[in-house]
Design an enzyme around this catalytic site. Structure first.
Site, short mmCIF file in Angstrom:
data_model
loop_
_atom_site.label_atom_id
_atom_site.label_comp_id
_atom_site.label_asym_id
_atom_site.label_seq_id
_atom_site.Cartn_x
_atom_site.Cartn_y
_atom_site.Cartn_z
N ASP A 21 -39.52 -13.14 24.14
CA ASP A 21 -38.73 -11.43 24.67
C ASP A 21 -38.94 -10.78 23.33
OD1 ASP A 21 -37.90 -9.81 26.56
OD2 ASP A 21 -36.30 -11.65 26.57
N THR A 51 -38.64 -4.04 26.26
CA THR A 51 -38.22 -3.29 27.37
C THR A 51 -38.84 -1.68 25.79
OG1 THR A 51 -36.39 -3.32 26.02
CG2 THR A 51 -36.62 -4.56 28.11
N ARG A 91 -32.76 -8.07 39.43
CA ARG A 91 -31.66 -8.52 38.91
C ARG A 91 -30.55 -7.54 39.76
NH1 ARG A 91 -32.20 -8.95 33.57
NH2 ARG A 91 -33.40 -10.93 33.34
N LYS A 97 -40.06 -9.99 34.37
CA LYS A 97 -41.30 -10.13 33.09
C LYS A 97 -40.64 -11.93 33.16
CE LYS A 97 -39.56 -7.07 30.56
NZ LYS A 97 -38.73 -5.74 31.28
N THR A 98 -39.77 -12.24 32.62
CA THR A 98 -39.05 -13.28 32.05
C THR A 98 -39.99 -14.59 33.79
OG1 THR A 98 -37.34 -13.26 31.40
CG2 THR A 98 -37.86 -14.95 31.55
P1 ADP Z 1 -36.75 -9.77 33.05
O1 ADP Z 1 -37.63 -10.84 32.44
O2 ADP Z 1 -37.85 -8.82 33.46
O3 ADP Z 1 -35.65 -9.03 32.28
P2 ADP Z 1 -35.67 -11.32 34.97
O4 ADP Z 1 -37.84 -12.26 35.32
O5 ADP Z 1 -35.07 -12.28 34.46
O6 ADP Z 1 -36.08 -9.92 34.79
O7 ADP Z 1 -35.53 -11.19 36.36
C1 ADP Z 1 -34.24 -11.21 37.55
C2 ADP Z 1 -34.19 -11.90 38.30
O8 ADP Z 1 -34.65 -10.98 39.32
C3 ADP Z 1 -34.29 -13.05 38.25
O9 ADP Z 1 -33.95 -13.77 37.84
C4 ADP Z 1 -35.51 -12.90 39.71
O10 ADP Z 1 -34.69 -13.81 40.55
C5 ADP Z 1 -35.53 -11.60 40.55
N1 ADP Z 1 -36.80 -11.55 40.58
C6 ADP Z 1 -37.38 -10.43 39.30
N2 ADP Z 1 -38.60 -10.00 39.80
C7 ADP Z 1 -38.74 -10.74 40.91
C8 ADP Z 1 -39.41 -9.98 41.72
N3 ADP Z 1 -40.72 -9.42 42.26
N4 ADP Z 1 -39.45 -10.98 43.15
C9 ADP Z 1 -37.88 -11.84 43.55
N5 ADP Z 1 -37.44 -11.91 42.87
C10 ADP Z 1 -37.61 -11.09 42.13
#
Ligand code: ADP
Length: 345
Positions: free
Chosen positions: A113, A162, A221, A68-69
């Site tokens: 977030d 989430t 992640r 998401k981030t």
């Molecule tokens: P969320 O905000 O949903 O908790 P993040 O955006 O922080 O998740 O993603 C976690 C890590 O996973 C990021 O640092 C990134 O390196 C990796 N990541 C997430 N989605 C992808 C994707 N579709 N392709 C490649 N790497 C990804």
């Protein structure tokens, strides 16, 4: 969320995840998997750029660690706009939000977030900002107090959560674009792992990466974190190349089984079987029994257990499935467990 010690798979952000920031894709084309989501976002970005207008407000939901981030940052990059980041718990007072809103430039992408945790007064302020690009501000006190409206530059709010079910209807309805991220397929996680291995210069066989993909809970992640840990084993105990035997060895040392469950997942399933006859058991009761917060249970553990076909959410509570008994090697009466971890590798 609660911390828990041995969960390499727990995908709460940690210090070492600074490293992960290096792996964070910057462009939509580098974002692996989630093709339908990406294709739609490409259209919306291209249309907004063509009109020279800010992107409509975007609502991003899905379990932690799915990107998401990352997607929010990518949208800012693709729009060529400033990116501002905060989280709802950090916005304690209206002035905290006002400070951020008034320091934005035209087209800023403003990421909040955990948007389900906004305080009511701040949420109200956000409604007006999102709809009218104005800040509603009270000056003076008591009977002399009055509201003034301060114009804001047109901006895009990116709200991530989430728990989409906990976002108030009026807030949700102000988002023009909604993105729901689901757990990734094994093939998609494989793409994430291949990209990370390439960027980090890690030598590995395809089969070894595929094994890792199977053990990554459909979560990028988690996949990146596992890759780093397995690289440690490969470098210290082998010649540095990640091959299948290294992965098998590393997963065993990390208590991750052949389908990607960690020890705590198995504890959750066993608790339902041993203490509640296989369920149904309410989420609150279960969370207390396994010593987890309800958020960790619902956001982190359950989505993968459900996708793996081992757990079901029913109106009366959580239930394990016959596959869970089979996976754990427990007879289906719910009482035959000898208490030992079965041999899963
Ligand atoms: P969320 O905000 O949903 O908790 P993040 O955006 O922080 O998740 O993603 C976690 C890590 O996973 C990021 O640092 C990134 O390196 C990796 N990541 C997430 N989605 C992808 C994707 N579709 N392709 C490649 N790497 C990804």
């Amino acid at each position: 969320m609660d911390e828990f010690e041995d969960g390499i798979l727990n995908n709460e952000l940690r210090d070492e995840d600074q490293f992960e920031v290096r792996l964070r894709p910057q462009k939509l084309d580098e974002f692996q998997g989630q093709t339908a989501v990406k294709d739609n976002l490409k259209v919306f970005v291209t249309a907004a750029l063509g009109r020279d207008a800010p992107l409509d407000h975007v609502f991003l939901s899905g379990p932690p660690g799915l990107g998401k981030t990352t997607l929010a940052g990518i949208l800012a990059h693709e729009m060529g706009a400033e990116f501002k980041v905060t989280s709802a718990p950090a916005l304690e007072k209206p002035k905290d939000l006002a400070g951020l809103l008034t320091s934005m430039s035209e087209g800023t992408l403003f990421f909040i977030d955990e948007i389900h945790r906004l305080r009511p007064a701040i949420e109200e302020m956000l409604y007006i900002a999102m709809e009218d690009y104005e800040l509603d501000w009270i000056i003076g006190q008591g009977p002399a107090a009055r509201n003034i409206r301060i114009p804001l530059p047109p901006f895009t709010l990116l709200g991530a959560t989430t728990k989409p079910g906990k976002v108030a209807g009026p807030l949700y309805s102000r988002f023009g674009i909604t993105v729901r991220l689901e757990l990734y397929s094994e093939e998609e996680i494989l793409l994430v792992l291949q990209r990370s291995a390439r960027l980090l210069g890690i030598r590995c066989s395809d089969e070894a990466l595929r094994m890792l993909a199977r053990s990554s809970r459909g979560t990028p992640r988690v996949a990146n974190r596992l890759l780093r840990r397995v690289r440690d084993f490969a470098e210290v105990l082998h010649d540095g190349t990640i091959e299948e035997p290294v992965v098998t060895h590393a997963l065993k040392r990390l208590y991750i089984d052949s389908i990607g469950l960690e020890r705590h997942d198995r504890e959750i399933l066993k608790t339902i079987i041993r203490n509640y006859g296989g369920g149904p058991v309410g989420a609150e009761t279960l969370a207390i029994s396994v010593g987890e917060s309800i958020d960790t249970l619902e956001d982190f553990y359950e989505p993968f257990l459900i996708r793996s076909g081992l757990l079901k959410r029913t109106p009366r509570g959580r239930m394990v499935t016959p596959q869970a008994y089979a996976h754990l090697g427990i007879a289906h009466t719910g009482t035959e467990d000898n208490g030992n971890e079965p041999l899963l590798f």
